[in-house]
Write an enzyme that holds these catalytic residues in place. Structure first.
Site, PDB file in Angstrom:
ATOM      1  N   HIS A  12       0.828  -1.213   0.000  1.00  0.00           N
ATOM      2  CA  HIS A  12       0.000   0.000   0.000  1.00  0.00           C
ATOM      3  C   HIS A  12       0.867   1.271   0.000  1.00  0.00           C
ATOM      4  O   HIS A  12       0.569   2.234   0.694  1.00  0.00           O
ATOM      5  CB  HIS A  12      -1.011  -0.023   1.162  1.00  0.00           C
ATOM      6  CG  HIS A  12      -0.420  -0.140   2.531  1.00  0.00           C
ATOM      7  ND1 HIS A  12      -0.979  -0.914   3.525  1.00  0.00           N
ATOM      8  CD2 HIS A  12       0.675   0.434   3.084  1.00  0.00           C
ATOM      9  CE1 HIS A  12      -0.247  -0.805   4.624  1.00  0.00           C
ATOM     10  NE2 HIS A  12       0.751   0.011   4.382  1.00  0.00           N
ATOM     11  N   HIS A  59      -1.705   4.408   9.811  1.00  0.00           N
ATOM     12  CA  HIS A  59      -0.359   4.953  10.044  1.00  0.00           C
ATOM     13  C   HIS A  59      -0.476   6.238  10.858  1.00  0.00           C
ATOM     14  O   HIS A  59      -0.131   7.321  10.378  1.00  0.00           O
ATOM     15  CB  HIS A  59       0.355   5.214   8.725  1.00  0.00           C
ATOM     16  CG  HIS A  59       0.486   4.019   7.824  1.00  0.00           C
ATOM     17  ND1 HIS A  59      -0.580   3.468   7.138  1.00  0.00           N
ATOM     18  CD2 HIS A  59       1.553   3.257   7.509  1.00  0.00           C
ATOM     19  CE1 HIS A  59      -0.151   2.432   6.420  1.00  0.00           C
ATOM     20  NE2 HIS A  59       1.130   2.283   6.635  1.00  0.00           N
ATOM     21  N   HIS A 193      10.495  -3.425   3.441  1.00  0.00           N
ATOM     22  CA  HIS A 193      10.857  -2.007   3.453  1.00  0.00           C
ATOM     23  C   HIS A 193      11.119  -1.501   4.857  1.00  0.00           C
ATOM     24  O   HIS A 193      10.614  -2.045   5.832  1.00  0.00           O
ATOM     25  CB  HIS A 193       9.820  -1.132   2.751  1.00  0.00           C
ATOM     26  CG  HIS A 193       8.472  -0.977   3.408  1.00  0.00           C
ATOM     27  ND1 HIS A 193       7.570  -2.003   3.559  1.00  0.00           N
ATOM     28  CD2 HIS A 193       7.862   0.120   3.928  1.00  0.00           C
ATOM     29  CE1 HIS A 193       6.463  -1.542   4.127  1.00  0.00           C
ATOM     30  NE2 HIS A 193       6.614  -0.255   4.372  1.00  0.00           N
ATOM     31  N   GLU A 240       4.631  -5.351   8.292  1.00  0.00           N
ATOM     32  CA  GLU A 240       3.264  -5.213   7.765  1.00  0.00           C
ATOM     33  C   GLU A 240       2.787  -6.497   7.087  1.00  0.00           C
ATOM     34  O   GLU A 240       1.579  -6.726   6.967  1.00  0.00           O
ATOM     35  CB  GLU A 240       3.184  -4.049   6.758  1.00  0.00           C
ATOM     36  CG  GLU A 240       3.328  -2.682   7.414  1.00  0.00           C
ATOM     37  CD  GLU A 240       3.184  -1.530   6.428  1.00  0.00           C
ATOM     38  OE1 GLU A 240       2.929  -0.405   6.890  1.00  0.00           O
ATOM     39  OE2 GLU A 240       3.331  -1.726   5.202  1.00  0.00           O
TER      40      GLU A 240
HETATM   41  C1  DHB Z   1       5.647   3.958   2.602  1.00  0.00           C
HETATM   42  C2  DHB Z   1       4.651   3.963   3.591  1.00  0.00           C
HETATM   43  C3  DHB Z   1       3.983   2.802   3.886  1.00  0.00           C
HETATM   44  O1  DHB Z   1       2.986   2.775   4.802  1.00  0.00           O
HETATM   45  C4  DHB Z   1       4.289   1.620   3.247  1.00  0.00           C
HETATM   46  O2  DHB Z   1       3.620   0.521   3.620  1.00  0.00           O
HETATM   47  C5  DHB Z   1       5.273   1.595   2.271  1.00  0.00           C
HETATM   48  C6  DHB Z   1       5.951   2.769   1.949  1.00  0.00           C
HETATM   49  C7  DHB Z   1       6.369   5.217   2.253  1.00  0.00           C
HETATM   50  O3  DHB Z   1       6.134   6.231   2.928  1.00  0.00           O
HETATM   51  O4  DHB Z   1       7.140   5.215   1.276  1.00  0.00           O
HETATM   52 FE    FE Z   2       2.399   0.910   5.423  1.00  0.00          FE
END
Ligand code: DHB
Ligand code: FE
Length: 281
Positions: A12, A59, A193, A240
């Site tokens: 997402h 978030h 990530h 996540e």
């Molecule tokens: C980003 C934010 C998110 O919540 C995620 O799941 C992936 C990337 C971002 O800020 O790049």
């Molecule tokens: Fe996220």
């Protein structure tokens, strides 16, 4: 009776939403990802889903460190796109399915999964970006959406295994809902990530591909991984991916993969989408 007709795992990443909102999807950076999506979108629309249970994490938009529900189910009729600092995204409001959401809450709570009930909740990129991925830019989202929030922000989040088990409880809840409707369950977030700290920008392609491969036939590997393993291998926000376990738990044991796209990078994260149907025996 209601039926679960499909499951989707999907990142997402907010910049994917922004690429759509600002008409950048044909640009060189974004085209390799967006050009793959029509096939997934067709598969979803062919399922004729009435409702999508969309698992994501808030978030710090609707909730904050003042209140951290482990699991919260949205029972409202309408959920507004949240203002995450740049104004709300210009996407349709998300319309819920209050009757099914309350039925799931009742069924899960009586099965001893204590969901928090959210009668009012703005939905952030965790919810609206997957809707863009699945449905592009319609005037109204073509399905009702039941948002299901999971705490993956503040330790301790639930385990991957607990998420899988909640998926199973949601499956029995849906299957005992008396209306003949088609339900898709989407688990969102990930893939590997990390947004801050020394390892910011880490992508672990080998981990991600294994995670996708294991969802079909060896999901116990994903399900039994500890928080530490997720974070060590997939970065702090790679945690996540536990939310995809709710989707997996809501499907049958034997599933068929219908679509997959894995793409690095979208901003500084790995993007993955995978679609499943239950195998007809
Ligand atoms: C980003 C934010 C998110 O919540 C995620 O799941 C992936 C990337 C971002 O800020 O790049
Ligand atoms: Fe996220």
């Amino acid at each position: 009776m209601a039926k679960i007709v499909g499951g989707i795992g999907c990142s997402h990443v907010p910049s994917v939403g922004a690429a759509s909102d600002y008409n950048k999807t044909k640009d060189g950076y974004w085209a390799p990802l967006f050009d793959a999506l029509p096939e997934a979108r067709k598969w979803i629309s062919d399922l004729k889903p009435d409702v999508m249970i969309l698992v994501y994490n808030d978030h710090a938009s609707a909730f904050s460190l003042e209140m951290i529900p482990t699991y919260a189910i949205g029972t409202a009729d309408v959920f507004k796109p949240a203002d995450e600092g740049y104004g709300p995204r210009d996407v349709p409001d998300v319309h819920g399915h209050s009757d099914l959401a309350w039925h799931i809450a009742e069924s899960c709570i009586l099965e001893e999964f204590d969901l928090t009930i959210a009668n009012k909740m703005d939905v952030d990129h965790g919810c609206t970006v997957p809707l863009t991925v699945f449905f592009d830019k319609p005037k109204q989202w073509p399905v009702k959406v039941i948002p299901l929030c999971v705490n993956v922000i503040q330790f301790p989040p639930p385990t991957a295994n607990r998420c899988f088990n909640l998926g199973q409880a949601i499956k029995s809840a849906v299957e005992s809902f008396p209306e003949d409707i088609n339900v898709v369950v989407a688990g969102t977030g990930g893939m590997s990530h990390q947004l801050q700290g020394e390892r910011a920008g880490i992508v672990n392609t080998e981990f991600d591909i294994n995670y996708l491969d294991n969802l079909s036939a060896n999901n116990d590997i994903n399900r039994k991984k500890t928080h530490l393993e997720y974070i060590r291998e997939a970065g702090s926000e790679g945690i996540e991916l536990i939310m995809w376990q709710i989707m997996r738990g809501a499907l049958e044991e034997t599933i068929v993969e219908k679509f997959r796209k894995y793409h690095v990078a979208s901003s500084n994260t790995a993007f993955g989408i995978i679609c499943f149907e239950n195998k007809l025996l």
